[in-house]
Design an enzyme around this catalytic site. Structure first.
Site, PDB file in Angstrom:
ATOM      1  N   SER A 145       0.930  -1.185  -0.026  1.00  0.00           N
ATOM      2  CA  SER A 145       0.054   0.074  -0.002  1.00  0.00           C
ATOM      3  C   SER A 145       0.919   1.362   0.138  1.00  0.00           C
ATOM      4  O   SER A 145       1.595   1.440   0.928  1.00  0.00           O
ATOM      5  CB  SER A 145      -0.672  -0.053   1.179  1.00  0.00           C
ATOM      6  OG  SER A 145      -1.554   1.279   1.527  1.00  0.00           O
ATOM      7  N   HIS A 204      -1.396  -1.216  -4.148  1.00  0.00           N
ATOM      8  CA  HIS A 204      -2.708  -0.792  -3.461  1.00  0.00           C
ATOM      9  C   HIS A 204      -2.375   0.743  -3.297  1.00  0.00           C
ATOM     10  O   HIS A 204      -1.615   1.307  -2.864  1.00  0.00           O
ATOM     11  CB  HIS A 204      -2.777  -1.627  -2.312  1.00  0.00           C
ATOM     12  CG  HIS A 204      -4.019  -1.258  -1.725  1.00  0.00           C
ATOM     13  ND1 HIS A 204      -5.156  -2.057  -2.290  1.00  0.00           N
ATOM     14  CD2 HIS A 204      -4.490  -0.424  -0.429  1.00  0.00           C
ATOM     15  CE1 HIS A 204      -6.185  -1.523  -1.287  1.00  0.00           C
ATOM     16  NE2 HIS A 204      -5.804  -0.803  -0.479  1.00  0.00           N
ATOM     17  N   ASP A 247      -4.583   3.766  -1.790  1.00  0.00           N
ATOM     18  CA  ASP A 247      -5.497   4.141  -1.045  1.00  0.00           C
ATOM     19  C   ASP A 247      -6.130   5.760  -1.238  1.00  0.00           C
ATOM     20  O   ASP A 247      -5.103   6.710  -0.958  1.00  0.00           O
ATOM     21  CB  ASP A 247      -5.144   4.165   0.433  1.00  0.00           C
ATOM     22  CG  ASP A 247      -5.189   2.469   0.905  1.00  0.00           C
ATOM     23  OD1 ASP A 247      -6.189   1.833   0.689  1.00  0.00           O
ATOM     24  OD2 ASP A 247      -4.087   2.107   1.353  1.00  0.00           O
ATOM     25  N   MET A 250      -8.360   8.700  -0.050  1.00  0.00           N
ATOM     26  CA  MET A 250      -9.192   9.015   1.026  1.00  0.00           C
ATOM     27  C   MET A 250      -9.446  10.502   0.871  1.00  0.00           C
ATOM     28  O   MET A 250      -8.683  11.472   0.644  1.00  0.00           O
ATOM     29  CB  MET A 250      -8.232   8.945   2.318  1.00  0.00           C
ATOM     30  CG  MET A 250      -7.825   7.671   2.653  1.00  0.00           C
ATOM     31  SD  MET A 250      -6.721   7.510   4.151  1.00  0.00           S
ATOM     32  CE  MET A 250      -6.417   5.741   4.088  1.00  0.00           C
ATOM     33  N   HIS A 274      -8.194   1.666  -4.119  1.00  0.00           N
ATOM     34  CA  HIS A 274      -9.264   1.490  -2.966  1.00  0.00           C
ATOM     35  C   HIS A 274      -9.821   2.782  -2.658  1.00  0.00           C
ATOM     36  O   HIS A 274      -8.939   3.615  -2.152  1.00  0.00           O
ATOM     37  CB  HIS A 274      -8.636   0.859  -1.960  1.00  0.00           C
ATOM     38  CG  HIS A 274      -9.422   0.838  -0.682  1.00  0.00           C
ATOM     39  ND1 HIS A 274      -8.720   0.375   0.784  1.00  0.00           N
ATOM     40  CD2 HIS A 274     -10.675   0.862  -0.213  1.00  0.00           C
ATOM     41  CE1 HIS A 274      -9.521   0.793   1.402  1.00  0.00           C
ATOM     42  NE2 HIS A 274     -10.910   0.711   1.037  1.00  0.00           N
ATOM     43  N   MET A 321     -12.038   5.364  -0.876  1.00  0.00           N
ATOM     44  CA  MET A 321     -12.501   5.459   0.542  1.00  0.00           C
ATOM     45  C   MET A 321     -12.952   7.059   0.388  1.00  0.00           C
ATOM     46  O   MET A 321     -12.530   8.125   1.134  1.00  0.00           O
ATOM     47  CB  MET A 321     -11.566   5.531   1.634  1.00  0.00           C
ATOM     48  CG  MET A 321     -11.451   3.977   1.972  1.00  0.00           C
ATOM     49  SD  MET A 321      -9.864   4.006   2.868  1.00  0.00           S
ATOM     50  CE  MET A 321      -8.492   3.693   1.568  1.00  0.00           C
ATOM     51  N   MET A 331     -11.944  -5.274   4.928  1.00  0.00           N
ATOM     52  CA  MET A 331     -11.245  -4.580   5.760  1.00  0.00           C
ATOM     53  C   MET A 331     -10.960  -5.204   7.169  1.00  0.00           C
ATOM     54  O   MET A 331     -11.932  -5.742   7.612  1.00  0.00           O
ATOM     55  CB  MET A 331     -11.857  -3.254   6.149  1.00  0.00           C
ATOM     56  CG  MET A 331     -12.027  -2.247   4.968  1.00  0.00           C
ATOM     57  SD  MET A 331     -10.663  -1.897   3.972  1.00  0.00           S
ATOM     58  CE  MET A 331      -9.696  -1.237   5.505  1.00  0.00           C
ATOM     59  N   ASP A 369      -7.327  -6.166   3.600  1.00  0.00           N
ATOM     60  CA  ASP A 369      -6.503  -4.888   3.829  1.00  0.00           C
ATOM     61  C   ASP A 369      -6.490  -4.481   5.242  1.00  0.00           C
ATOM     62  O   ASP A 369      -7.512  -4.135   5.934  1.00  0.00           O
ATOM     63  CB  ASP A 369      -7.206  -3.879   2.999  1.00  0.00           C
ATOM     64  CG  ASP A 369      -6.570  -2.549   2.929  1.00  0.00           C
ATOM     65  OD1 ASP A 369      -5.290  -2.388   3.402  1.00  0.00           O
ATOM     66  OD2 ASP A 369      -7.200  -1.744   2.338  1.00  0.00           O
TER      67      ASP A 369
END
Ligand code: DX5
Ligand code: ZN
Length: 218
Positions: free
Chosen positions: A7, A32, A34, A36, A65, A67, A136, A174
């Site tokens: 990640s 990966h 992330d 956010m 991913h 979020m 998660m 994850d």
């Protein structure tokens, strides 16, 4: 397949080129990413601009991913930036099925993320269309949190659901994965294993990655 997906959230952004070059020397295929928004989760990471830059220089499979609230507003820009897989949390949109179709219409893989509180029931009318399920094992928002052991029950149930569906769906986990618990999740049938703080640390990316692959037997 059993793969480690480092990640980027835990990377040292000052030394990103050096770190990507180190990752290239390992067996790693997936990266990966992330995303956010400071809204769905109480943290802000990076956006499509960073991904576009990485896309020009690396050929990892980009596992995005999201979020973010209203993921439907961001699919196009992440596809343009070079995403190969986009996963989202179904509670962030009113029409998860529509977002799945939106992602798939771009010719990439679509994933659904089960937050720690999310029941597997949500998969019932999505499983026929999705390519990936991400479970998660920490509350989303930050790297470096502790693995929630009760999540293993969910992993087993979802593994069974995938097997019964007869579909080719990647099972991903994850959060809080370290060398001491990676074998348990791999043995439970998780195929794509995210690790952030356990890869990007002072022990070295190459060493850490090799240790993970040795333990999962790939
Ligand atoms: C948490 C992120 C994770 C995180 C994992 O919200 O989705 O991908 O970066 O980091 P570690 O492996 O440190 O728990
Ligand atoms: Zn993640």
């Amino acid at each position: 397949m059993r793969e480690i997906a480092p990640s980027l959230l835990s990377a040292d952004f000052y030394n990103i080129e050096k770190q990507m070059n180190e990752l290239r020397q390992t067996k790693v295929k997936y990266l990966h990413l992330d995303i956010m928004d400071g809204n769905y989760v109480p943290n802000i990471s990076f956006g499509p601009g960073i991904i576009k830059n990485l896309r020009k220089k690396t050929d990892f499979i980009f596992d995005v991913h999201l979020m973010v609230n209203k993921p439907e507003n961001y699919i196009d820009s992440f596809v343009d930036a070079g995403a190969d897989i986009i996963s989202f949390h179904p509670e962030t949109t009113i029409h998860p099925n529509r977002v799945v179709s939106q992602i798939k219409s771009k010719g990439i893989k679509a994933g659904i993320v089960l937050n720690t509180h999310t029941d597997v029931d949500i998969l019932k009318y999505l499983i026929q269309d999705i390519d990936l399920i991400l479970i998660m094992s920490v509350v989303p928002g930050f790297g470096g949190q502790a693995f929630i052991p009760q999540i293993m029950d969910k992993v087993k149930v979802v593994r069974e659901m995938i097997d019964q569906s007869g579909r080719d769906i990647i099972l991903e986990i994850d959060g809080g994965i370290k060398t001491h618990n990676v074998k348990e999740v791999a043995d439970a049938g998780v195929e794509l294993i995210v690790a952030g703080s356990a890869i990007f640390n002072e022990k070295g990316i190459i060493n850490n990655t090799e240790e993970f692959y040795k333990i999962i037997g790939e």
